[in-house]
Design a protein around this motif. Structure first.
Motif, PDB file in Angstrom:
ATOM      1  N   ALA A 177       0.850  -1.193   0.000  1.00  0.00           N
ATOM      2  CA  ALA A 177       0.000   0.000   0.000  1.00  0.00           C
ATOM      3  C   ALA A 177       0.880   1.236   0.000  1.00  0.00           C
ATOM      4  N   ALA A 178       0.403   2.294  -0.630  1.00  0.00           N
ATOM      5  CA  ALA A 178       1.111   3.570  -0.574  1.00  0.00           C
ATOM      6  C   ALA A 178       0.922   4.186   0.810  1.00  0.00           C
ATOM      7  N   PRO A 179       1.899   4.913   1.330  1.00  0.00           N
ATOM      8  CA  PRO A 179       1.759   5.502   2.661  1.00  0.00           C
ATOM      9  C   PRO A 179       0.874   6.741   2.635  1.00  0.00           C
ATOM     10  N   THR A 180       0.464   7.172   3.803  1.00  0.00           N
ATOM     11  CA  THR A 180      -0.178   8.476   3.967  1.00  0.00           C
ATOM     12  C   THR A 180       0.906   9.535   4.077  1.00  0.00           C
ATOM     13  N   LEU A 181       0.833  10.550   3.234  1.00  0.00           N
ATOM     14  CA  LEU A 181       1.773  11.681   3.252  1.00  0.00           C
ATOM     15  C   LEU A 181       0.943  12.939   3.035  1.00  0.00           C
ATOM     16  N   THR A 182       0.542  13.600   4.108  1.00  0.00           N
ATOM     17  CA  THR A 182      -0.365  14.739   3.993  1.00  0.00           C
ATOM     18  C   THR A 182       0.190  15.964   4.701  1.00  0.00           C
ATOM     19  N   THR A 183      -0.309  17.122   4.295  1.00  0.00           N
ATOM     20  CA  THR A 183       0.049  18.413   4.877  1.00  0.00           C
ATOM     21  C   THR A 183      -1.129  19.353   4.661  1.00  0.00           C
ATOM     22  N   PRO A 184      -1.313  20.346   5.525  1.00  0.00           N
ATOM     23  CA  PRO A 184      -2.411  21.307   5.314  1.00  0.00           C
ATOM     24  C   PRO A 184      -2.158  22.279   4.163  1.00  0.00           C
ATOM     25  N   ILE A 185      -0.958  22.339   3.642  1.00  0.00           N
ATOM     26  CA  ILE A 185      -0.635  23.253   2.541  1.00  0.00           C
ATOM     27  C   ILE A 185      -1.042  22.623   1.214  1.00  0.00           C
ATOM     28  N   ASP A 186      -1.572  23.434   0.296  1.00  0.00           N
ATOM     29  CA  ASP A 186      -2.005  22.957  -1.024  1.00  0.00           C
ATOM     30  C   ASP A 186      -0.808  22.930  -1.969  1.00  0.00           C
ATOM     31  N   TYR A 187      -0.310  21.734  -2.277  1.00  0.00           N
ATOM     32  CA  TYR A 187       0.855  21.619  -3.155  1.00  0.00           C
ATOM     33  C   TYR A 187       0.480  21.646  -4.631  1.00  0.00           C
ATOM     34  N   THR A 188      -0.823  21.821  -4.933  1.00  0.00           N
ATOM     35  CA  THR A 188      -1.228  22.041  -6.335  1.00  0.00           C
ATOM     36  C   THR A 188      -1.334  23.527  -6.662  1.00  0.00           C
ATOM     37  N   ASP A 189      -1.000  24.377  -5.688  1.00  0.00           N
ATOM     38  CA  ASP A 189      -1.045  25.829  -5.849  1.00  0.00           C
ATOM     39  C   ASP A 189       0.391  26.352  -5.829  1.00  0.00           C
ATOM     40  N   PRO A 190       0.820  27.143  -6.812  1.00  0.00           N
ATOM     41  CA  PRO A 190       2.207  27.630  -6.808  1.00  0.00           C
ATOM     42  C   PRO A 190       2.497  28.640  -5.699  1.00  0.00           C
ATOM     43  N   ALA A 191       1.473  29.191  -5.073  1.00  0.00           N
ATOM     44  CA  ALA A 191       1.674  30.295  -4.133  1.00  0.00           C
ATOM     45  C   ALA A 191       2.633  29.977  -2.984  1.00  0.00           C
ATOM     46  N   PRO A 192       2.566  28.816  -2.330  1.00  0.00           N
ATOM     47  CA  PRO A 192       3.469  28.596  -1.186  1.00  0.00           C
ATOM     48  C   PRO A 192       4.914  28.286  -1.560  1.00  0.00           C
ATOM     49  N   PHE A 193       5.190  28.002  -2.817  1.00  0.00           N
ATOM     50  CA  PHE A 193       6.534  27.570  -3.217  1.00  0.00           C
ATOM     51  C   PHE A 193       7.476  28.748  -3.416  1.00  0.00           C
ATOM     52  N   VAL A 194       8.731  28.564  -3.015  1.00  0.00           N
ATOM     53  CA  VAL A 194       9.804  29.514  -3.321  1.00  0.00           C
ATOM     54  C   VAL A 194      10.949  28.760  -3.966  1.00  0.00           C
ATOM     55  N   GLY A 195      11.779  29.474  -4.733  1.00  0.00           N
ATOM     56  CA  GLY A 195      12.857  28.834  -5.467  1.00  0.00           C
ATOM     57  C   GLY A 195      13.898  28.198  -4.578  1.00  0.00           C
ATOM     58  N   GLN A 196      14.492  27.127  -5.092  1.00  0.00           N
ATOM     59  CA  GLN A 196      15.605  26.432  -4.439  1.00  0.00           C
ATOM     60  C   GLN A 196      16.805  26.454  -5.386  1.00  0.00           C
ATOM     61  N   ALA A 197      17.886  25.825  -4.949  1.00  0.00           N
ATOM     62  CA  ALA A 197      19.085  25.795  -5.785  1.00  0.00           C
ATOM     63  C   ALA A 197      18.792  25.055  -7.092  1.00  0.00           C
ATOM     64  N   PHE A 198      19.313  25.591  -8.196  1.00  0.00           N
ATOM     65  CA  PHE A 198      19.199  24.972  -9.517  1.00  0.00           C
ATOM     66  C   PHE A 198      20.486  24.207  -9.802  1.00  0.00           C
ATOM     67  N   ASP A 199      20.348  22.970 -10.337  1.00  0.00           N
ATOM     68  CA  ASP A 199      21.510  22.125 -10.629  1.00  0.00           C
ATOM     69  C   ASP A 199      21.567  21.804 -12.112  1.00  0.00           C
ATOM     70  N   TYR A 200      22.794  21.800 -12.618  1.00  0.00           N
ATOM     71  CA  TYR A 200      23.038  21.226 -13.933  1.00  0.00           C
ATOM     72  C   TYR A 200      24.250  20.316 -13.810  1.00  0.00           C
ATOM     73  N   THR A 201      24.109  19.069 -14.247  1.00  0.00           N
ATOM     74  CA  THR A 201      25.174  18.070 -14.124  1.00  0.00           C
ATOM     75  C   THR A 201      25.468  17.466 -15.483  1.00  0.00           C
ATOM     76  N   TRP A 202      26.745  17.349 -15.788  1.00  0.00           N
ATOM     77  CA  TRP A 202      27.189  16.741 -17.041  1.00  0.00           C
ATOM     78  C   TRP A 202      28.104  15.583 -16.696  1.00  0.00           C
ATOM     79  N   LYS A 203      27.869  14.433 -17.318  1.00  0.00           N
ATOM     80  CA  LYS A 203      28.659  13.231 -17.049  1.00  0.00           C
ATOM     81  C   LYS A 203      29.072  12.578 -18.361  1.00  0.00           C
ATOM     82  N   ASP A 204      30.234  11.982 -18.346  1.00  0.00           N
ATOM     83  CA  ASP A 204      30.773  11.324 -19.536  1.00  0.00           C
ATOM     84  C   ASP A 204      31.612  10.138 -19.081  1.00  0.00           C
TER      85      ASP A 204
END
Length: 934
Positions: free
Chosen positions: A471-498
């Motif tokens: 079964a999938a676990p319960t993972l809930t919060t009172p914040i609406d994660y389908t709304d962009p309003a509560p989100f703020v930017g985090q670090a951006f990554d770019y990785t190159w591998k060879d």
């Protein structure tokens, strides 16, 4: 290995009827033999020498029995009655000498192909299993790994539903030698998500459509390349002088969980000249496969993360993420072969395989960090916990980071493998020279590396994993994660591998017949190189900036709202996701791209070179022991390994180039016995000493830091190789009605088993980090039993006489004690399943062919964890696959195929099943194929 020509052993060949022997020869050589049954009634088959051509084999098996052999064209023969009985072998007549006959065409269906594989097993001088062309073509197998899953003792590791790696007799992918046409081949690395797999061969670059057969050698002879504790897996491609003139075209349309139609086109062109001395072959494949894998991802269960509330000794969940993984995989492969036989004493073979795989990866994730203190410490709410054993299965944690992420990349895998073999058969000696060169590269083309865009908010988490493993676990919060309003930017990554691998081998062998046996010896120079480069750019420009303020082009909802549908539980099924490409276009500037590699980049990169010089001596013999025919071999191999590892260490911010050299020598004796207890009962005994070198990434001088947790892993250039003593015994029964019942027991005693060591280090800018490296840490032992059965049920009345069954069972146990930090792991080795089995039923009659197979693999240890993180285990997994074929006419065949028909899901758990971790759901994959043969 040279294939013997008829099923019966040499001493019994004179008692074998000619009709069944001709059928067996047609199956083994994949040729057509036309004859009237009345012509061969009462006649006996002659003996065939090893290495005989098609023409020579047919002449020998027919002998001087009043029959004339007519060669209609390469690969197609007819038998006719001679006007006058002759004592000398009948010559092969040209096409012009052909007369009218009422032919019976011997063709190779699944049952006949199974008989061919059993013949290879029966006639081998060592422990062998095989999968032949019809098995591969008639099973829903996309690559060599998937074709192997029905072989006894072989288990498959799937990645998003695609078979990539195999284990043999409980030993993981890094313990196998993978060969292409008897030659070592370079290994493609896994570059997506920053991972790499060392010596594990990535089978998806060997498409099933170009494969004639796969042989799995489970015991060792002195002339085999050292390095396989599990098995030597030799993938053999088609050869023109074996196929004759034949053209095949196949088109396929498939559909999986992505909901899109995947096209595939493959073909084979085989040509031989009229003399049968020169052959050319070209085979090709182009296909697209689009994958959707719904996944609950978790990094593990952490120990004592909230000891202030829960007390000591309790595990709580670490980073957890509902994930949508999308892949658009486009594979193009070409296989080319040339064979030249100007005289019976001179043979030349040239092989070339070129494969390109482009895997476009797109991942949507919602990371939840219950115990990450990097930005702000989370707090466990007292009294909210539900305890099961040593696990806090449910609870509420305040101040948890919720992070929406989008990751994209283009992962390209190229493989070029070239080989040339020359044989000279002199009066007393046979000389062989072989040169192989292969190059594999896994990398991100320019501008298409791993792009990660992230946005986050802090909020409470209520979790509950008590629903159990499925079964999938319960993972809930009172914040609406389908709304962009509560989100703020985090670090951006770019990785190159060879990652670039090269593999080059030059080998010389000589052999000479001595009495009833043979002596042989040879030398080999084997050079391998792994050159791994990685760069990471981290940009903090938009950290803390409200996501909504950037505009709607920077984010959007995930493309699906039914993530892990069918898995009960209250977890996010849809959320806001950043647009990774828009973030890349804004933040990865030309000035950033021109920056010199950082110290961290240099620590992540390495070059490891291996130069292996080896030589062997082997003696084959044939004798009578207590009135029983016995054949066998004894030999010894010596391998001298010189390893050079280049990397970078650092003291603070200063890079320090470092080089390690390591040299070691190994003497590796081996012996095999094959005892014919009766004409259809064989006993095999084998013993050997083998070596397996550490994974390249384990002995590379490197340190790779985790991006989101205070952990790192590194290499150890001083690692010693695995050494093992192997003992095998098997009993094989081949009833006269066909099929086989075989059983084997095996014992592997491993020295210097490699285990983990954990140390806390200080990293500038990151503080204290737990570094995991590998060290030699003790002995291990693997013991097992392997059973296999196959039979066509010919005794049943029509129409049931077309039924057949194929089954295998492997039981393995391990004895080991080693460490993961300060934890002792007992009697569990990574990748080892205690039980594996497969069962396949098939039906062939007239134009109809049906197959339904089930392959099951027991639970196994996936990662050993460390002092503060629980180990992980992959739960038992079984896949039901099937195919149904209808031969429309002589040229066309329609096949319907299905993989994972029961829609099974893969599950991962921690130390016990009280700690559910991961769910993988890639769904069913259905195909329709139309094949033309000319």
């Amino acid at each position: 290995m040279t294939t013997a020509s008829i099923c019966a052993p040499a001493h019994a060949q004179g008692r074998r009827e000619l009709g069944p022997a001709l059928t067996q020869l047609a199956v083994e050589r994949d040729i057509q033999i036309l004859f009237q049954p009345r012509l061969v009634e009462g006649l006996r088959a002659g003996a065939i020498r090893r290495g005989a051509s098609h023409d020579e084999a047919l002449t020998a098996i027919v002998g001087s029995q009043g029959l004339k052999i007519v060669k209609l064209r390469p690969g197609v023969y007819a038998l006719e009655a001679e006007g006058e009985f002759r004592r000398s072998p009948a010559p092969l007549l040209p096409v012009e000498a052909r007369t009218e006959v009422e032919p019976i065409v011997v063709t190779a269906g699944y049952a006949a192909s199974l008989a061919r594989a059993l013949t290879l097993k029966r006639q081998a001088s060592y422990g062998l299993d095989a999968v032949s062309a019809e098995d591969i073509a008639r099973l829903p197998a996309a690559n060599a790994a998937e074709a192997l899953q029905l072989a006894p003792g072989v288990s498959l590791e799937r990645h998003r539903g695609v078979g990539l790696y195999v284990s043999v007799r409980g030993l993981g992918p890094q313990f196998q030698n993978v060969l292409l046409n008897g030659r070592s081949v370079a290994m493609n690395d896994l570059v997506e998500n920053g991972g790499f797999r060392g010596r594990q061969f990535r089978f998806e670059v060997l498409p099933a459509d170009v494969i004639d057969r796969i042989e799995i050698a489970k015991t060792t002879t002195a002339d085999m390349d050292e390095g396989a504790l599990g098995g030597n897996i030799d993938v053999r491609t088609f050869k023109p002088l074996e196929l004759g003139r034949r053209d095949v075209l196949s088109v396929r349309a498939s559909n999986g969980q992505s909901g899109k139609i995947d096209p595939s086109v493959s073909g084979i062109l085989s040509w031989t000249d009229a003399s049968g001395r020169l052959g050319l072959l070209a085979a090709g494949l182009t296909e697209q496969r689009r994958i959707r894998n719904d996944r609950l991802y978790q990094t593990g269960w952490g120990l004592d993360r909230f000891a202030d509330v829960l007390g000591q000794g309790y595990y709580t969940p670490s980073r957890t993420r509902p994930t949508i993984e999308l892949e658009d995989r486009r594979l193009t492969s070409g296989d080319f072969a040339l064979q030249w036989r100007p005289t019976p004493a001179l043979r030349t073979d040239v092989d070339l395989l070129m494969t390109r795989l482009d895997a476009r990866y797109d991942e949507y994730g919602l990371d939840i960090y219950p115990d990450d203190r990097t930005f702000s410490p989370p707090r466990f709410v007292p009294g909210s916990q539900t305890i099961a054993g040593h696990t806090a299965q449910a609870g509420t944690i305040d101040n948890v980071r919720w992070m929406a992420s989008r990751e994209t990349s283009l992962n390209r895998h190229d493989l070029i493998a070239f080989g040339i073999h020359q044989r000279w058969e002199l009066t007393r000696w046979t000389l062989d020279a072989d040169h192989a060169y292969s190059k594999a590269r896994s990398y991100h083309p320019d501008g298409r590396g791993t792009v990660r865009a992230r946005a986050a908010f802090f909020a409470p988490l209520t979790y509950d994993f008590s629903g159990g493993l499925h079964a999938a676990p319960t993972l809930t919060t009172p914040i609406d994660y389908t709304d962009p309003a509560p989100f703020v930017g985090q670090a951006f990554d770019y990785t190159w591998k060879d990652s670039r691998d090269t593999d080059e081998v030059l080998r010389l062998d000589a052999s000479r017949a001595v009495g009833l046996g043979k002596i042989s010896f040879g030398v080999e120079q084997h050079n391998r190189t792994r050159d791994y480069r990685r760069r990471d750019w981290i940009v903090d420009t938009l950290v803390g900036v409200p996501l909504a303020s950037l505009g709607p082009g920077y984010y959007g909802p995930t493309p699906f709202d039914d993530v892990l549908a069918g898995s009960p539980g209250d977890l996010p099924r849809r959320w806001i996701a950043p647009n990774a490409r828009v973030f890349y276009d804004r933040l990865f500037t030309a000035d950033l791209a021109r920056q010199a590699p950082s110290v961290s980049d240099l620590r992540n990169s390495f070059v490891v070179e291996e130069k292996i010089t080896s030589g062997y001596a082997r003696a084959d013999f044939a004798s009578q022991w207590f009135g029983l025919p016995v054949t066998g071999d004894v030999g010894v191999r010596h391998a001298s390994t010189h390893q050079v590892s280049d990397g970078v260490l650092s003291a603070g911010a200063e890079p320090i180039p470092a080089r390690w050299r390591k040299t070691y020598d190994d003497w590796l004796p081996s012996a095999n016995l094959r005892i014919e207890l009766t004409s259809d009962l064989l006993l095999r005994l084998a013993a050997s000493r083998v070596v397996n070198r550490p994974n390249v990434v384990d002995n590379a001088p490197r340190i790779t830091l985790a991006r989101d947790t205070p952990t790192a892993n590194g290499g150890n250039p001083d690692l010693d190789p695995f050494l093992a003593t192997q003992l095998d015994a098997s009993l094989e029964w081949y009833p006269t009605s066909g099929g086989a019942l075989t059983g084997a027991v095996f014992d592997r005693r491993l020295d210097n088993y490699i285990t983990a060591q954990n140390t806390f280090i200080q990293v500038p800018g990151r503080g204290e980090v737990l570094l995991s490296t590998n060290v030699n840490g003790g002995d291990a032992r693997i013991q097992g039993v392997e059973l296999a059965y196959s039979q066509v049920l010919k005794a049943l009345p029509a129409p049931l006489d077309g039924l057949g069954v194929q089954a295998s069972l492997t039981l393995v146990r391990s004895q080991a004690n080693y460490f993961a930090g300060d934890r002792v792991i007992r009697n569990a080795l990574t990748g080892l399943s205690r039980t594996n089995y497969s069962l396949l039923g098939f039906y062939e009659r007239g134009r109809t062919s049906l197959r339904l197979g089930y392959s099951w693999r027991g639970a196994y240890l996936t990662t050993i964890g460390n002092s503060i993180t629980a180990p992980s285990h992959t739960a038992p997994f079984g896949s039901l696959d099937g195919a149904a074929s209808w031969r429309i006419d002589r040229r066309r065949t329609l096949t319907l195929e299905g993989v994972n028909l029961t829609d099974a899901r893969k599950y991962v758990y921690g130390e016990t099943q009280d700690q559910p971790m991961e769910i993988h759901h890639w769904g069913r994959y259905l195909s329709a194929r139309l094949r033309w043969a000319f």
